[in-house]
Write a protein that holds these residues in place. Structure first.
Motif, PDB file in Angstrom:
ATOM      1  N   GLU A  39       0.854  -1.188   0.000  1.00 61.83           N
ATOM      2  CA  GLU A  39       0.000   0.000   0.000  1.00 61.83           C
ATOM      3  C   GLU A  39       0.889   1.236   0.000  1.00 61.83           C
ATOM      4  N   VAL A  40       0.506   2.235  -0.793  1.00 56.70           N
ATOM      5  CA  VAL A  40       1.277   3.467  -0.900  1.00 56.70           C
ATOM      6  C   VAL A  40       0.437   4.625  -0.375  1.00 56.70           C
ATOM      7  N   ILE A  41       0.981   5.334   0.612  1.00 54.95           N
ATOM      8  CA  ILE A  41       0.339   6.526   1.156  1.00 54.95           C
ATOM      9  C   ILE A  41       0.927   7.741   0.455  1.00 54.95           C
ATOM     10  N   LEU A  42       0.087   8.487  -0.235  1.00 52.35           N
ATOM     11  CA  LEU A  42       0.514   9.712  -0.915  1.00 52.35           C
ATOM     12  C   LEU A  42       0.404  10.847   0.093  1.00 52.35           C
ATOM     13  N   ALA A  43       1.418  10.930   0.958  1.00 56.46           N
ATOM     14  CA  ALA A  43       1.328  11.766   2.148  1.00 56.46           C
ATOM     15  C   ALA A  43       1.415  13.254   1.844  1.00 56.46           C
ATOM     16  N   ALA A  44       2.309  13.646   0.931  1.00 56.79           N
ATOM     17  CA  ALA A  44       2.526  15.059   0.618  1.00 56.79           C
ATOM     18  C   ALA A  44       3.265  15.127  -0.710  1.00 56.79           C
ATOM     19  N   PRO A  45       3.308  16.312  -1.348  1.00 51.71           N
ATOM     20  CA  PRO A  45       4.029  16.412  -2.620  1.00 51.71           C
ATOM     21  C   PRO A  45       5.489  15.991  -2.536  1.00 51.71           C
ATOM     22  N   ASP A  46       6.075  16.061  -1.335  1.00 52.69           N
ATOM     23  CA  ASP A  46       7.484  15.683  -1.183  1.00 52.69           C
ATOM     24  C   ASP A  46       7.667  14.466  -0.280  1.00 52.69           C
ATOM     25  N   LYS A  47       6.578  13.714  -0.019  1.00 47.93           N
ATOM     26  CA  LYS A  47       6.693  12.545   0.850  1.00 47.93           C
ATOM     27  C   LYS A  47       5.718  11.454   0.415  1.00 47.93           C
ATOM     28  N   VAL A  48       6.264  10.253   0.242  1.00 51.08           N
ATOM     29  CA  VAL A  48       5.467   9.072  -0.098  1.00 51.08           C
ATOM     30  C   VAL A  48       5.870   7.958   0.859  1.00 51.08           C
ATOM     31  N   VAL A  49       4.900   7.144   1.271  1.00 52.20           N
ATOM     32  CA  VAL A  49       5.163   6.053   2.213  1.00 52.20           C
ATOM     33  C   VAL A  49       4.691   4.744   1.593  1.00 52.20           C
ATOM     34  N   ALA A  50       5.562   3.738   1.607  1.00 49.96           N
ATOM     35  CA  ALA A  50       5.208   2.411   1.099  1.00 49.96           C
ATOM     36  C   ALA A  50       5.116   1.440   2.270  1.00 49.96           C
ATOM     37  N   MET A  51       4.011   0.709   2.365  1.00 51.00           N
ATOM     38  CA  MET A  51       3.796  -0.262   3.440  1.00 51.00           C
ATOM     39  C   MET A  51       3.773  -1.662   2.825  1.00 51.00           C
ATOM     40  N   TRP A  52       4.801  -2.420   3.155  1.00 57.93           N
ATOM     41  CA  TRP A  52       4.993  -3.746   2.565  1.00 57.93           C
ATOM     42  C   TRP A  52       4.325  -4.814   3.431  1.00 57.93           C
ATOM     43  N   ASP A  53       3.496  -5.639   2.820  1.00 54.76           N
ATOM     44  CA  ASP A  53       2.866  -6.764   3.512  1.00 54.76           C
ATOM     45  C   ASP A  53       3.806  -7.964   3.385  1.00 54.76           C
ATOM     46  N   MET A  54       4.431  -8.339   4.487  1.00 53.65           N
ATOM     47  CA  MET A  54       5.470  -9.371   4.450  1.00 53.65           C
ATOM     48  C   MET A  54       4.929 -10.785   4.700  1.00 53.65           C
ATOM     49  N   LYS A  55       3.645 -10.923   4.892  1.00 52.94           N
ATOM     50  CA  LYS A  55       3.099 -12.256   5.192  1.00 52.94           C
ATOM     51  C   LYS A  55       3.375 -13.281   4.091  1.00 52.94           C
ATOM     52  N   PRO A  56       3.361 -12.924   2.790  1.00 54.07           N
ATOM     53  CA  PRO A  56       3.640 -13.937   1.765  1.00 54.07           C
ATOM     54  C   PRO A  56       5.006 -14.593   1.889  1.00 54.07           C
ATOM     55  N   ILE A  57       5.948 -13.949   2.584  1.00 59.48           N
ATOM     56  CA  ILE A  57       7.271 -14.562   2.756  1.00 59.48           C
ATOM     57  C   ILE A  57       7.465 -15.049   4.188  1.00 59.48           C
ATOM     58  N   GLY A  58       6.367 -15.174   4.932  1.00 52.26           N
ATOM     59  CA  GLY A  58       6.425 -15.760   6.268  1.00 52.26           C
ATOM     60  C   GLY A  58       6.770 -14.804   7.373  1.00 52.26           C
ATOM     61  N   VAL A  59       6.678 -13.487   7.132  1.00 50.42           N
ATOM     62  CA  VAL A  59       6.981 -12.485   8.161  1.00 50.42           C
ATOM     63  C   VAL A  59       5.686 -11.761   8.510  1.00 50.42           C
TER      64      VAL A  59
END
Length: 436
Positions: free
Chosen positions: A387-407
């Protein structure tokens, strides 16, 4: 540009410094010389430095007109921030010394160094008078603050990301007033003397090719570019197929950098040469890092890659602005340079908006995508939900779902926009304050 055709004709300094016999009879018959000096200065202002040097060789009157320091200072558009020609005696001398190398200036270069890649910018060194091609390094400052708990879910840890971008002081290449290209635009010089084993550096332009199936090229097809060249060779790219036949074939956006050690000569015979490899660089098109109303997320960003530290990525939006891809310009042993790190297929498909009471990124749109993970050596690559949060024109946040690799849980990466234009002038450092 004048700097890109200098070797096709006589060098500028020969035109400037040659002692011509000026004929007063020829001068008197010249319609150009009959014009007022103000008009001649206006004409001289609107021609490039190469033609200005040619004009100065025609007669005594035009030579005097073309000797104006204001004229020569105006020809140094890429160095317009300079207020003095030092260490040179005049702006004309400064132009003579640097115009061969200014094709490097004002561009952001990225290389095919295995896995990690590299970024370089050309700066003018006011102390030495050289044009230096220097590495642009991204680092994560160590924070004394502990990780915070994300207020949106109460369990995800957010680690402070304090990146620093700086131009490294030790240049990859330093081109002086005496560094002159050969007929094909290649410059070779002794860059380091270590006892009896000197180190040589060679910089040259490359020949653009049309990519064919199975051909390894730089830049890779993931990165939009007008020109590409082969970046695999069994002979360090010395074969005729790699070199341009003339300057017309030499791409202004691709260069090769080679360093090697030359062991001592004995009996007039050169010793063994030990090559250190060749890096191929491409100059990014400025449109790729310039955001527009239709492409607000386009640009260069520095992101947090955990144990690998800070890495530089290119956020590229499709022509219609609907698709967003994050392409690594610098990489790591898992996902190397030139590969996609994550992508969003449809920016218009907003999943949700972060709550207004959230401390970190309130009222921000969240879109779905997928991120790429791989084992060391870029093996067993796979895509996981992201999931990508479009936080601000100069800031982006990526949230990685690690469950498919067992985390279990989410891993959060923060990206900050880079002010590329600053580094293309003479800025040497950008620092971001603490941010989750």
């Amino acid at each position: 540009m004048a700097a890109e055709r200098v070797d096709a004709e006589m060098s500028v300094e020969n035109k400037v410094s040659s002692n011509h016999q000026i004929s007063s009879e020829t001068s008197s018959r010249s319609f150009l010389c009959s014009l007022p000096t103000e008009i001649l200065l206006l004409i001289a202002e609107n021609i490039d430095g190469h033609d200005l040097a040619r004009l100065s060789c025609t007669c005594r009157k035009l030579s005097n007109v073309c000797a104006s320091e204001c004229l020569w200072a105006g020809k140094l558009e890429r160095l317009s921030w300079l207020t003095t020609p030092a260490p040179y005696k005049s702006f004309k001398a400064l132009y003579e010394a640097t115009h061969y190398h200014l094709w490097l200036y004002g561009k952001l270069w990225h290389s095919d160094r295995p896995f990690t890649g590299s970024i370089a910018v050309a700066h003018y060194n006011a102390k030495t008078g050289n044009i230096d091609l220097c590495s642009l390094l991204a680092n994560s400052r160590t924070s004394r603050n502990p990780p915070k708990i994300w207020t949106a879910d109460g369990c995800t840890h957010l680690f402070p990301f304090n990146p620093v971008l700086e131009v490294w002081h030790d240049p990859l290449v330093s081109l002086s007033a005496t560094s002159r290209p050969d007929d094909l635009g290649e410059i070779t010089y002794e860059s380091l003397s270590h006892g009896i084993t000197p180190v040589y550096t060679s910089i040259s332009r490359a020949r653009a090719v049309k990519p064919m199936p199975g051909m390894s090229v730089w830049p890779p097809l993931t990165i939009p570019a007008a020109d590409r060249t082969r970046n695999v060779s069994n002979n360090s790219f010395r074969g005729s197929g790699h070199k341009p036949r003339d300057l017309a074939q030499a791409s202004p956006s691709i260069l090769r950098l080679r360093k090697w050690m030359q062991f001592a000569r004995r009996g007039g015979i050169a010793g063994m040469e030990l090559a250190n490899g060749v890096e191929t660089f491409n100059a990014l098109d400025p449109s790729l890092w310039t955001p527009t109303a239709a492409h607000p997320w386009r640009g260069l960003w520095v992101g947090d890659y955990f144990k690998h530290g800070a890495e530089i990525v290119l956020l590229h939006q499709s022509a219609d602005g609907s698709r967003l891809e994050a392409i690594k310009l610098t990489g790591d042993p898992n996902v190397p340079r030139g590969e996609l790190t994550w992508r969003v297929p449809d920016l218009a498909a907003v999943m949700r908006t972060t709550p207004a009471w959230e401390v970190e990124w309130p009222d921000a749109q969240v879109v779905a995508g997928e991120g790429q993970l791989a084992d060391t050596g870029y093996k067993n690559a796979c895509w996981v939900p992201l999931e990508v949060i479009l936080a601000a024109p100069d800031k982006v946040v990526a949230m990685w779902d690690m469950k498919p690799i067992g985390v279990q849980g989410m891993t959060v990466s923060v990206y900050r926009r880079i002010r590329v234009e600053d580094f293309l002038s003479h800025t040497r450092r950008q620092v971001w304050e603490e941010a989750p």
